[in-house]
Design an enzyme around this catalytic site. Sequence first.
Site, PDB file in Angstrom:
ATOM      1  N   LEU A 173       7.674   4.692  -7.354  1.00 52.33           N
ATOM      2  CA  LEU A 173       8.272   3.363  -7.194  1.00 52.33           C
ATOM      3  C   LEU A 173       7.489   2.352  -8.013  1.00 52.33           C
ATOM      4  O   LEU A 173       8.068   1.564  -8.768  1.00 52.33           O
ATOM      5  CB  LEU A 173       8.293   2.961  -5.716  1.00 52.33           C
ATOM      6  CG  LEU A 173       8.716   1.534  -5.376  1.00 52.33           C
ATOM      7  CD1 LEU A 173      10.092   1.213  -5.944  1.00 52.33           C
ATOM      8  CD2 LEU A 173       8.680   1.304  -3.872  1.00 52.33           C
ATOM      9  N   HIS A 196      -5.590   0.534   1.093  1.00 49.86           N
ATOM     10  CA  HIS A 196      -5.102   1.304   2.239  1.00 49.86           C
ATOM     11  C   HIS A 196      -3.601   1.534   2.205  1.00 49.86           C
ATOM     12  O   HIS A 196      -2.968   1.754   3.248  1.00 49.86           O
ATOM     13  CB  HIS A 196      -5.503   0.664   3.556  1.00 49.86           C
ATOM     14  CG  HIS A 196      -5.541   1.641   4.711  1.00 49.86           C
ATOM     15  ND1 HIS A 196      -5.982   2.948   4.586  1.00 49.86           N
ATOM     16  CD2 HIS A 196      -5.183   1.510   6.020  1.00 49.86           C
ATOM     17  CE1 HIS A 196      -5.907   3.554   5.748  1.00 49.86           C
ATOM     18  NE2 HIS A 196      -5.426   2.713   6.635  1.00 49.86           N
ATOM     19  N   HIS A 244      -2.086  -3.729   7.691  1.00 53.07           N
ATOM     20  CA  HIS A 244      -1.918  -2.349   7.265  1.00 53.07           C
ATOM     21  C   HIS A 244      -0.803  -2.275   6.213  1.00 53.07           C
ATOM     22  O   HIS A 244       0.309  -2.746   6.469  1.00 53.07           O
ATOM     23  CB  HIS A 244      -1.533  -1.461   8.454  1.00 53.07           C
ATOM     24  CG  HIS A 244      -2.590  -0.513   8.877  1.00 53.07           C
ATOM     25  ND1 HIS A 244      -3.562  -0.833   9.803  1.00 53.07           N
ATOM     26  CD2 HIS A 244      -2.853   0.765   8.507  1.00 53.07           C
ATOM     27  CE1 HIS A 244      -4.362   0.207   9.985  1.00 53.07           C
ATOM     28  NE2 HIS A 244      -3.958   1.185   9.203  1.00 53.07           N
ATOM     29  N   SER A 255      -0.402  -4.198  12.352  1.00 56.59           N
ATOM     30  CA  SER A 255       0.786  -3.610  11.731  1.00 56.59           C
ATOM     31  C   SER A 255       1.638  -4.696  11.079  1.00 56.59           C
ATOM     32  O   SER A 255       1.741  -5.809  11.600  1.00 56.59           O
ATOM     33  CB  SER A 255       1.628  -2.887  12.790  1.00 56.59           C
ATOM     34  OG  SER A 255       2.888  -2.509  12.264  1.00 56.59           O
ATOM     35  N   GLU A 269     -12.171   1.271   9.241  1.00 54.26           N
ATOM     36  CA  GLU A 269     -11.165   0.305   9.683  1.00 54.26           C
ATOM     37  C   GLU A 269     -11.603  -0.345  10.993  1.00 54.26           C
ATOM     38  O   GLU A 269     -11.504   0.252  12.063  1.00 54.26           O
ATOM     39  CB  GLU A 269      -9.808   0.997   9.859  1.00 54.26           C
ATOM     40  CG  GLU A 269      -9.340   1.759   8.630  1.00 54.26           C
ATOM     41  CD  GLU A 269      -8.015   2.467   8.854  1.00 54.26           C
ATOM     42  OE1 GLU A 269      -7.069   1.809   9.331  1.00 54.26           O
ATOM     43  OE2 GLU A 269      -7.928   3.680   8.572  1.00 54.26           O
ATOM     44  N   ASP A 284       7.709   1.564 -15.521  1.00 53.33           N
ATOM     45  CA  ASP A 284       7.664   2.162 -14.191  1.00 53.33           C
ATOM     46  C   ASP A 284       6.678   1.487 -13.247  1.00 53.33           C
ATOM     47  O   ASP A 284       6.492   1.931 -12.122  1.00 53.33           O
ATOM     48  CB  ASP A 284       7.385   3.667 -14.273  1.00 53.33           C
ATOM     49  CG  ASP A 284       6.024   3.998 -14.866  1.00 53.33           C
ATOM     50  OD1 ASP A 284       5.246   3.072 -15.144  1.00 53.33           O
ATOM     51  OD2 ASP A 284       5.739   5.197 -15.062  1.00 53.33           O
TER      52      ASP A 284
END
Length: 779
Positions: free
Chosen positions: A119, A179, A288, A339, A525, A711
């Site tokens: 991606l 990460h 994260h 999160s 972490e 790309d």
Amino acid sequence: MAKQTFSTLETFLIFLLLMMTAITVALLSLLFITTGTIENHKDSGLPATQGPTVTAGTSTPMTSTPMTSTPVSSTPAPTLFTNFTGYHIGVGRADCTGQVADINLMGYSKSGQNARGLLTRLFSRAFVLAEPDGSNRMVFVSIDIGMVSQRMRLEVLKRLQSKYGSLYRRDNVILSGTHTHSGPAGFFQYTVFVIASEGFSNRTFEHMVTGIMKSIEVAHTNLKPGKLFINKGNVDGAQINRSPFSYLQNPQSERARYSSNTDKEMTVLKMVDLNGDELGLISWFAIHPVSMNNTNHLINSDNMGYASYLFEQEKNKGYLPGQGPFVAAFASSNLGDVSPNTRGPRCINTGESCDNANSTCPIGGSTTCIAMGPGRDMLDSTQIIGRTMYQVAKELYASASQEVTGPLISAHQWVNMTNVTVSLNSTHTAKTCKPALGYSFAAGTIDGFGSLNFTQGTTVSDPFWDTIRDQILGKPSEEIKECHKPKPVLIHTGELSKPHPWHPDIVDVQIITLGSLAITAIPGEFTTMSGRRFREAVKAEFATYGMQNMTVVISGLCNVYTHYITTYEEYQVQRYEAASTIYGPHTLSAYIQLFRVLAKAIATDTVANLSSGPEPPFFKELIIPLIPNIVDRPPIGKNFGDVLQPPNPKYRVRLCKRDHGEIIIFQGEVVEVTFVGANPKNSAENRTHQTFLTVEKYESISTTWQIVHNDASWETRFNWHKGLLGRSNATIEWHIPDTAQPGIYRIRYFGHNRKQDFLKPAVILPFESTSSTFEVVTT
């Protein structure tokens, strides 16, 4: 804990799993090799002296650099101008993507989540800062990878010493991973991570190390007098705490001091030269990079990388992504329980919230409790979160006025984290433990659940799984079980040493100060409250010895990976983060104590008196990847690069729909072209081509084709479809943005195929192909 019962089907599946595990362990033992140097050549399929084309943070074209660990002559530092106030500043960027197929993605530890294309490219972003006379300097590198492995850091330090002598060292070089959970695995030396990676990929390791080195070399070469400015501000709407029940175990009086159970503050370090020309920035923020979930198979840099992409595209006008002089790093911080999936955890089968102590659903248990959002899909969520961080960083960067001044000092020690005595108070001490993983480690998180029937919050062991462990790995000692209580030990990694130790014993602790800014390099972490306690303690230590009002920045995932660090209170309830705190309940206290020693040494000018500590090992004998290299073959009558599915003759920039009288504008159409492909891992070294694809627009005035995307663009996708007997296809997508100009376009594909004639060594051959033209029109 209720007694565990299993149906006949579950029993059969468990038996099958055990047999597969036993076979895998046997295969790993058989695949153990005798020399890493030989594997270096075998894995790449190339001579060791041929390396990747690397994109650097300069305005110069991309150039080829040799990939070799052979020592080279020491390179002198550039002449520095000393009559100014500020720092010498150098920035650099280089590609560190590694292979994008036939390798696991690092982060979720999900079997079968292998890379199948690209991606976005991954980059290493380096910043060299030096005092005016050049006597003291530092290197900070933020890398688009899951985390920094100890083997990677040791190799980078070795190559830096070969090239620069004693200029860049263990004490003044920080390597930090962003990460992203969508980068390739395979660059570790400790057995837990090697097994999770399904082997050590020297192809990827070499590409990453070479990219890190190149970014540092560019930053070193570009050193110029400049100034640093710092600014802070809150980022709202980008994060939630994924273990709120753990957070609530912390004292209420402590929690009352904070308005949120996540750290919302972003710190931005702005860099300009003496003329005010912009050079780059480093942003630290706790989140994260798991907006792309564990169903993704395309290599990418996730939300942090998208923020860097937006900032660099804004500042590097006229350059393709990954090119241009301005370098913007969005670095990790205390993200352990944070999160980006802001809708929170919900049962995917009922839609009900599963925000409970065990993150389970009535039907399906933990495997159906998943957090998502805020977008309509994972790519949309990635871009929303990344754009949110970018916009705040942009505002903080523009308004930054507090200049950073003062001496540059670095302090570092290697520490055996399995045997640190911690002073709890004036009368009591405790010790850290040999590494071990708890039951809840196998449960995963709401961002990526485990594949077996484990749940978070497990504080009692299960005789069934204990028996399986004992039969395969041996029994853990009473010492390690006692030390880790209340964690029920699932894998006693600190007592396993075949074929190599399963977890690190020796870790780095490191602080670099720039005047009143202290950058602390954390080898893991931190959870939110762990980070808060740590920052306060280090700041107080500085203040005790005369360095008042220090800004302490936590830089996460640095130098070596040791999983998580929770508070003592969070550890008691054993959710995922606590079960992954491998050195036991007093890990945070040990780190605070160790970093206070460094802070005191800096404040009292006694860094020279610090012992270096026990040097960590560097293992050359590692397990080769389980996926072998095979010869690529095109279909009969076809050649590599032949177009199998051409583009349509015409596409629209925007799609419009009328709904109740309102015009709704959708994203532009998607161009798809499929080619006869070859395994893209052959291109990991990028000897010939700098990209897998280009989108090109025809300029009628100059009668030339102009590259508008490569790309590294978020508007493109490179999808690889693996077939049988070495056959494969490559599908290139271009999601036409609303900024696309009307005109004639084409898609180009660049690849490498592995060829091997009878009784001859394999060779890798480049090829390229071009689609038919198509027209893009506006609506």
